[in-house]
Design an enzyme around this catalytic site. Structure first.
Site, PDB file in Angstrom:
ATOM      1  N   ALA B  20       0.846  -1.199   0.000  1.00 23.66           N
ATOM      2  CA  ALA B  20       0.000   0.000   0.000  1.00 23.66           C
ATOM      3  C   ALA B  20       0.873   1.237   0.000  1.00 23.66           C
ATOM      4  O   ALA B  20       0.567   2.243   0.616  1.00 23.66           O
ATOM      5  CB  ALA B  20      -0.916  -0.010   1.219  1.00 23.66           C
ATOM      6  N   GLY B  24       0.797   1.237  -4.525  1.00 20.95           N
ATOM      7  CA  GLY B  24      -0.397   0.744  -3.849  1.00 20.95           C
ATOM      8  C   GLY B  24      -1.485   1.790  -3.684  1.00 20.95           C
ATOM      9  O   GLY B  24      -2.658   1.522  -3.957  1.00 20.95           O
ATOM     10  N   ASN B 113      10.459  -4.874  -2.706  1.00 17.79           N
ATOM     11  CA  ASN B 113      11.690  -5.659  -2.598  1.00 17.79           C
ATOM     12  C   ASN B 113      11.561  -7.019  -3.266  1.00 17.79           C
ATOM     13  O   ASN B 113      10.491  -7.601  -3.368  1.00 17.79           O
ATOM     14  CB  ASN B 113      12.106  -5.790  -1.133  1.00 17.79           C
ATOM     15  CG  ASN B 113      11.137  -6.659  -0.358  1.00 17.79           C
ATOM     16  OD1 ASN B 113      11.273  -7.878  -0.355  1.00 17.79           O
ATOM     17  ND2 ASN B 113      10.144  -6.044   0.242  1.00 17.79           N
ATOM     18  N   ASP B 115      12.705  -9.919  -2.437  1.00 20.06           N
ATOM     19  CA  ASP B 115      12.406 -11.049  -1.589  1.00 20.06           C
ATOM     20  C   ASP B 115      10.908 -11.329  -1.506  1.00 20.06           C
ATOM     21  O   ASP B 115      10.449 -12.453  -1.722  1.00 20.06           O
ATOM     22  CB  ASP B 115      12.916 -10.684  -0.192  1.00 20.06           C
ATOM     23  CG  ASP B 115      13.415 -11.885   0.533  1.00 20.06           C
ATOM     24  OD1 ASP B 115      13.980 -12.763  -0.146  1.00 20.06           O
ATOM     25  OD2 ASP B 115      13.221 -11.937   1.763  1.00 20.06           O
ATOM     26  N   CYS B 168      39.146  -5.184  -0.937  1.00 26.61           N
ATOM     27  CA  CYS B 168      40.292  -4.279  -0.842  1.00 26.61           C
ATOM     28  C   CYS B 168      39.959  -2.884  -1.360  1.00 26.61           C
ATOM     29  O   CYS B 168      40.540  -1.900  -0.919  1.00 26.61           O
ATOM     30  CB  CYS B 168      41.512  -4.869  -1.546  1.00 26.61           C
ATOM     31  SG  CYS B 168      41.251  -5.085  -3.298  1.00 26.61           S
ATOM     32  N   CYS B 435       9.165 -22.412 -11.664  1.00 28.96           N
ATOM     33  CA  CYS B 435       7.909 -22.848 -12.283  1.00 28.96           C
ATOM     34  C   CYS B 435       8.081 -24.103 -13.138  1.00 28.96           C
ATOM     35  O   CYS B 435       7.102 -24.703 -13.560  1.00 28.96           O
ATOM     36  CB  CYS B 435       7.247 -21.727 -13.062  1.00 28.96           C
ATOM     37  SG  CYS B 435       8.121 -21.177 -14.523  1.00 28.96           S
TER      38      CYS B 435
HETATM   39 ZN   LIG Z   1       9.541 -19.476 -13.894  1.00 29.06          ZN
END
Ligand SMILES: [Zn+2]
Lengths: 319, 625
Positions: B20, B24, B113, B115, B168, B435
């Site tokens: 939202a 959203g 995001n 995730d 480094c 999938c």
């Molecule tokens: Zn897929």
């Protein structure tokens, strides 16, 4: 830079967008004055966008009284009869818009667009004409062009799931960012009158059909004395007849403009809200560009059709 | 649009919005205006001031409240008769399981995001509910449609990994301001105020007696009674002075590089600061942690102003003093947060002093905050446009208009006259592990790497699993859950610390692991390949996972990939992707995707549409083969 700094409050509120267009552009926005006329769904979306962006002031012009038709795609009008009865669309929208950003001055003016004079328009940096007749668009555009200062002029219309934006920035300079340097560019725009009177024959065949279809509908409404958007399926035969005449007059074939498109345009008497969001978003973006002088502006027509999902820029200017 | 059929499809639909925020708010408004009457909305966030420039359903008085709830209330004001249900919760919570997702006709993502996007993608696949996915950054945006079996899933194409820097570069040879920010945030700030047990590459040993055999003390240890300002100066001199001096002594490093300049506090700051500005006692009135600030007492107001070396040094000392004076309790548990004013001030100052030392241009607090906080550029207009496009696709999904599904790019500069460019969606990628259940290959040193490394770096970070379970043949090596008994938990914990080849059921070259997430209902196979050595800089994780979606455009970064894959991962977010391996790599902090968009697809032939992008065409072909 231009001296004045943004306040702490402005920096906090506009943080995410300053990261897009910079503090200088934000300052120019906060000093700009925008006139908006004809507040239906698409223009309501546009108003929300520029109030959030933080322009200096927004002046609303729409003397229609609020009816249930008015809040069709317009989220600025709450469906509470007590709140809107006896008020004009501009007044009700003004109340809602003020809430979005207390730092923007939102107000209402009354009057008929086509009769307002030079002094009136002189107060603004940007003029947006929504849902007006061809004659009104021409008249206001001419008035704006007479001013000594340059006013950014736009018209916007949405019929069903299709929309058109017209832009006239006259002679416009802007900063264009290339990979290593920023160069100053200049564009020359045609007036509304010029841009809608370009002969059709030389226009490239791939040009958005909506350009031609909109011209047909516009002319139909003018000759029939209709208000903008006041068409229905029953008008289709007359509209098709007018199309035929226009195509012949311009020496182009009749299938230049698909009948199905004209049918969609005359039969959609309300705006499709997702199209409003999209067209109002593009218009908002363009106005922000024009005020800030940053980025290449759209020249000089934009079309969106939810049917194919394309948002296309067409440059149709006098030769 | 054919209104009758469309209106009834919309009216009867039950939709779930995830997010939202920027997209959203616009989406909820446009759904309500379009006639949707049964909308559910999940968002775990609360409202912040910096949201108000675009999340137009929120007001200043709502700051701190649930986004989902306030958005619901705001939309009900102009559409009182529809049903909106809000959930102030994380979409990854177990309550939002496959059955929960199954009740909806379409899921609409306005997430910030990677995730959460991957998590929702898996639940949509498991529940067989179509997903419309979206993202924006600045003036760029995109909308994609994911329908199981018909179009690719969200994870069919690999997402660009967050950029990492060689250690480094961060510890010794920065060349860009972002390197200084990463150093200030992830090394210095973490060392001073974070978890003391966290690995940290900062040199903490005093260099004075470097030649002596005696192990010298940790400079960062502060004695109980040590004056804070003295302590601050000691840290300052250590990290900007003697550490640089020590680095300079390694001539080899500077052969082809500009030599840095050591900076000591006595050269920049007056003897004692107390007399100078009255110290920190009288500077902050409110003691709310997020408002403690070093700037007012130093007369600094404008966050866009560029501070010189002296000002940065004053801010450095003052901010450090304030942490000890006002926020002592938090020291040892702090992690950098872009909304923590004092942390931003400290990191800005430290990064600038280091930049000065290395001859890198300095930056304002405003800019430094953007880089350090991974702040994504966001404007209202793009979100509004994208929300409109989401609704258009959602309606097609509801009408099952599969031929009309499009993914649409919102561009900043027109490509072939288009600002909004629709293209046909891709088919599912047959080698997608999500999938299509294709096995993955993990190259790893099975004798040295522990099961914990596999869980953290692969199963969680790379595969994005939330509640994983790992099996080797019939033997269960690891799982998480509330219902495990103590003996099992102890067993699993013991397994975590074992190298793969020492596990009760040894995992060696040629072994095949099954990794499952019960909530996401995702299961995948990983074939293990033993490998002895890994390149520390190029393969910092010490293991390499491969086997999915690397077919198209593997070689080189190819400008074309920047056109269509990037936008959605860097959207409307406040927190960037997490670092996979804290120890050996550092996260890129600034999304850099918005440059090249689609400039490379100019063509004269305007007849072709939907397939005009040559990159897309070639990808499609590859897929089909
Ligand atoms: Zn897929």
């Amino acid at each position: 830079m231009d001296g004045e700094e943004l306040t702490e409050q402005e920096t906090a509120l506009y943080d995410r967008q300053i990261r897009v267009w910079g503090a200088g552009a934000q300052r120019r926005l906060s000093k700009s004055h925008v006139l908006v006329s004809g507040i239906k769904g698409t223009v309501a979306e546009f108003c929300k966008n520029i109030v959030l962006a933080g322009v200096g002031s927004v002046t609303l012009l729409d003397d229609r009284f609020v009816t249930s038709e008015a809040f069709n795609a317009n989220f600025l009008i709450l469906p509470d009869e007590n709140a809107y009865v006896g008020k004009t669309v501009a007044e009700v929208c003004c109340d809602s818009l003020k809430e979005f950003n207390p730092m923007v001055h939102v107000s209402v003016e009354k009057g008929d667009l086509s009769t307002l004079g030079v002094e009136f328009f002189n107060k603004f940096d940007v003029v947006i004409i929504g849902y007006s007749s061809r004659a009104t668009k021409k008249a206001v555009n001419e008035t704006c062009r007479k001013l000594t200062k340059r006013v950014a002029f736009y018209t916007v219309d949405c019929r069903g799931s299709c929309g058109e934006i017209f832009v006239d920035l006259q002679n416009y300079k802007y900063a264009k960012k290339n990979p290593d340097e920023t160069v100053e560019c200049e564009l020359t725009f045609s007036s509304f009158e010029e841009a809608v009177s370009v002969p059709w024959k030389p226009i490239p065949r791939r040009t958005a059909k909506l350009y031609f279809a909109t011209r047909v509908i516009e002319l139909f409404e003018e000759t029939e004395g209709r208000k903008p958007g006041e068409c229905s399926v029953s008008d289709l035969p007359s509209v098709l007849k007018l199309k035929k005449e226009l195509c012949e007059g311009n020496s182009v074939s009749e299938n230049h403009i698909p009948d199905s498109l004209l049918e969609r345009l005359v039969s959609s008497n309300s705006e499709f809200p997702p199209a409003c969001a999209i067209i109002g978003g593009i218009l908002g973006q363009e106005v922000i560009k024009a005020i800030s002088g940053k980025g290449e502006p759209l020249k000089n027509f934009f079309y969106f059709d939810a049917e194919d999902g394309k948002g296309v820029i067409e440059d149709i200017s006098k030769a | 649009m054919d209104t009758q059929q469309q209106q009834s499809a919309i009216k009867g639909a039950k939709v779930l919005m995830v997010g939202a925020g920027g997209i959203g708010c616009e989406l909820l408004k446009t759904l309500a205006l379009s006639g949707f009457e049964d909308i559910h909305i999940i968002d775990m966030d609360t409202i912040e001031v910096s949201n108000l420039n675009r999340q137009f359903l929120f007001r200043r008085s709502h700051v701190g409240q649930s986004k989902a709830k306030v958005a619901r209330d705001a939309v009900l004001r102009f559409r009182p008769h529809i049903s909106i249900r809000s959930y102030h919760a994380n979409v990854k919570n177990p309550e939002f399981d496959v059955d929960f997702f199954k009740q909806f006709d379409v899921i609409l993502n306005g997430l910030d995001n990677l995730d959460a996007r991957r998590h929702v993608n898996r639940l949509c696949l498991a529940a067989d509910v179509p997903l419309v996915e979206s993202g924006t950054t600045g003036f760029l945006g995109q909308v994609t449609v994911h329908v199981k079996g018909k179009t690719e899933c969200y994870e069919c194409q690999t997402k660009p990994a967050p950029k990492t820097y060689p250690v480094c570069t961060i510890t010794s040879t920065p060349t860009k301001f972002v390197h200084c920010i990463v150093w200030a945030k992830e090394l210095l700030f973490a060392k001073l105020f974070g978890d003391k047990n966290q690995d940290n590459d900062l040199n903490v040993r005093s260099n004075n007696s470097a030649s002596s055999s005696k192990e010298t003390e940790d400079v960062f240890e502060r004695a109980e009674d040590e004056d804070i300002e003295q302590y601050g100066r000691k840290i300052y001199d250590h990290v900007f002075g003697s550490n640089i001096e020590a680095a300079l002594s390694n001539e080899e490093t500077w052969k082809n590089r500009r030599r840095p300049r050591p900076i000591y506090s006595k050269d920049v700051l007056p003897e004692s600061l107390i007399q100078q500005n009255g110290g920190s006692q009288n500077c902050s009135v409110a003691d709310d942690d997020s408002t403690v600030s070093a700037m007012p007492s130093l007369g600094l107001k404008n966050p866009q102003e560029l501070w010189g070396l002296t000002q940065n040094s004053l801010v450095f000392i003052e901010a450090l003093k304030l942490f000890f004076a006002k926020r002592k309790k938090e020291i040892g548990h702090l992690t950098f947060d872009k909304d923590d004013q004092l942390a931003v001030e400290f990191v800005t100052a430290a990064a600038n002093i280091r930049a000065e030392s290395f001859g890198i241009p300095l930056h304002s607090l405003f800019e430094a905050k953007g880089i350090a906080g991974n702040i994504v550029h966001a404007v209202a207009t793009t979100n509004a446009i994208i929300a409109g496009l989401i609704v258009i696709e959602a309606i097609k999904v509801l009408k099952k208009d599969a031929d009309k599904y499009r993914m649409t790019y919102c561009l900043e500069h027109p490509s072939r006259k288009m600002l909004l460019m629709p293209v046909e969606p891709f088919e599912p990628n047959p080698s997608c592990y999500v999938c299509s259940k294709t096995p993955l290959v993990l190259e790893i040193n099975t004798q040295k790497s522990k099961l914990r490394d596999v869980v953290d770096k692969i199963v969680k970070a790379k595969l994005g699993m939330n509640l994983p379970l790992i099996m080797h043949g019939a033997s269960l090596l690891y799982e998480v859950g509330d219902d495990l008994d103590d003996i099992m938990v102890a067993n699993y914990n013991a397994n975590l610390e074992k190298s793969l080849s020492e596990l009760p059921s040894p995992v060696i070259n040629g072994s095949s692991l099954t990794v499952e997430d019960l909530q996401q209902e995702l299961s995948c196979k990983i074939n293990v390949k033993h490998r002895e050595e890994f390149d520390e800089e190029k393969e910092p994780e010490g293991m390499v996972l491969s086997g999915w979606t690397q077919a198209p455009a593997t070689n080189g970064e190819s400008a074309s990939t920047s056109n269509n894959e990037n936008v959605s991962d860097v959207t409307e977010s406040s927190s960037g992707p997490e670092i996979a391996s804290k120890k050996r790599s550092f996260s890129e902090t600034q999304p850099e995707n918005h440059k090249k968009e689609a400039e490379n697809i100019e063509s004269e032939d305007e007849d072709l549409m939907e397939i005009e992008n040559p990159m897309i065409v070639s990808k499609k072909k590859k897929r089909v083969e």
